[in-house]
Design a protein around this motif. Structure first.
Motif, short mmCIF file in Angstrom:
data_model
loop_
_atom_site.label_atom_id
_atom_site.label_comp_id
_atom_site.label_asym_id
_atom_site.label_seq_id
_atom_site.Cartn_x
_atom_site.Cartn_y
_atom_site.Cartn_z
N ASP A 39 3.10 1.40 3.55
CA ASP A 39 2.94 0.24 2.73
C ASP A 39 2.01 -0.86 3.42
O ASP A 39 1.78 -0.78 4.35
N ASP A 40 1.12 -1.52 2.46
CA ASP A 40 0.14 -2.45 3.05
C ASP A 40 -0.70 -2.13 4.32
O ASP A 40 -1.05 -2.74 5.17
N GLU A 89 -3.42 -0.50 -3.63
CA GLU A 89 -2.64 -1.23 -4.36
C GLU A 89 -3.40 -2.49 -4.82
O GLU A 89 -4.25 -2.89 -4.43
MG MG Z 1 2.61 -2.82 -0.70
#
Ligand code: MG
Ligand code: C2E
Ligand code: MG
Ligand code: MG
Length: 299
Positions: free
Chosen positions: A187-188, A244
């Motif tokens: 993520d990220d 995202e």
């Molecule tokens: Mg994220």
């Protein structure tokens, strides 16, 4: 470090001192309120899981979703995960709460499939505390069995920092999870300190490009270069890519044209409660043949 802040404030004079201490105590009171509220949030049934669509950038069909925790406290009202997740993490409350999110998401997936939805994968955010639990893989296997959901429908979203700290232990933990047949996602991506060549050591299936790189496309040439570089390197390592925070058509087109498979963001859909997500999915299926209606019109 409260002490140093107070001493610093004292040196700045009376007024500042008062200002600082008032601000400090207000922050500390809020922090305590959040912590106390969280301790009872599960039993008071104040938690809910919302689901945000993950969309194929080529076809704009929903191919998965991410589970995102929501908390409406009886005392504090809505509290953002940005505020309460770190508190849950620090206090260890994230362990039972995270387990509840996992079970809830798998149960929901089973209910949707019973309602006629095709199987889609659900992404669940995993905290560092959960990741360090020795029994994590066993717990997850049990949760999958209880819900009667196949491991191929579960994806775990981890962060770079979880892998960088104690890399050897992390590799073992990841292989235990991979062994169950789960998809692993970072993520990220891009906000931590790891390089892609470093990540190659880990059995990772997917990268999620952080929203901070997406949000200024197409105005920031730098962010566009970085995004392109991440995509091409990840593709050469045979990782799947999710971007995202897609909010505009331009962003979706840029990412698609540069080889990003999947997108997530308000352009397509906000995180929705279970029935809202079901409606979105159903409406999309009925409209699948109608090219004139972008998915965004439904969300
Ligand atoms: Mg994220
Ligand atoms: P995340 O995992 O990176 O989740 C994406 C966040 O971006 C979500 O914020 C989502 O609502 C938001 N978002 C999605 N599309 C857009 C967009 O187009 N524009 C903008 N501005 N934002 C968008 P949210 O729900 O507030 O969650 C924040 C963070 O809290 C998550 O970031 C995740 O790190 C954490 N979190 C949420 N639920 C859980 C959970 O169940 N467990 C754990 N450990 N962490 C969670
Ligand atoms: Mg996430
Ligand atoms: Mg993010």
């Amino acid at each position: 470090h409260v002490d140093t802040a107070v001493n610093f404030a004292k040196k700045q004079g009376r007024n500042n001192f008062q200002f600082y201490t008032e601000k400090l105590s207000a922050d500390m009171v809020r922090r305590l309120q959040v912590e106390n509220g969280l301790r009872r949030a599960l039993e008071r049934q104040e938690l809910e899981v919302h689901y945000q669509a993950k969309v194929s950038l080529a076809s704009e069909e929903i191919i998965g979703c991410e589970a995102l925790l929501r908390w409406k406290s009886a005392d504090l009202g809505f509290v953002s995960p940005v505020e309460f997740i770190p508190v849950a993490e620090e206090t260890g409350l994230i362990v039972p709460i995270g387990e509840w999110v996992l079970k809830q998401s798998l149960r929901q997936l089973d209910l949707w499939m019973q309602a006629g939805l095709p199987p889609i994968r659900v992404g669940v955010n995993l905290s560092a505390r959960q990741f360090r639990e020795p029994q994590l893989a066993a717990k997850i296997m049990l949760a999958l069995e209880e819900a009667g959901v196949g491991a191929e429908l579960l994806e775990l979203e981890l962060t770079e920092s979880m892998l960088v700290e104690n890399a050897d232990e992390a590799i073992q933990a990841l292989w235990a999870l991979k062994g169950l047949g789960i998809t692993l996602s970072i993520d990220d991506f891009g906000t931590g300190y790891s390089s892609l060549s470093y990540l190659k050591r880990f059995p990772i299936d997917e990268l999620k490009i952080d929203r901070s790189f997406v949000k200024d496309i197409p105005d920031s040439a730098d962010d566009m270069s970085i995004t392109k570089a991440i995509i091409s390197m990840a593709r050469s390592l045979e990782m799947k890519l999710v971007a995202e925070g897609i909010e505009t058509r331009d962003q979706a087109a840029f990412l698609r044209d540069n080889g990003c498979h999947t997108g997530q963001g308000y352009l397509f859909a906000k995180p929705l409660p279970p029935d809202g997500f079901l409606q979105l999915f159903t409406a999309q299926k009925q409209l699948a043949s109608n090219d004139d209606l972008p998915l965004a019109a439904l969300g």
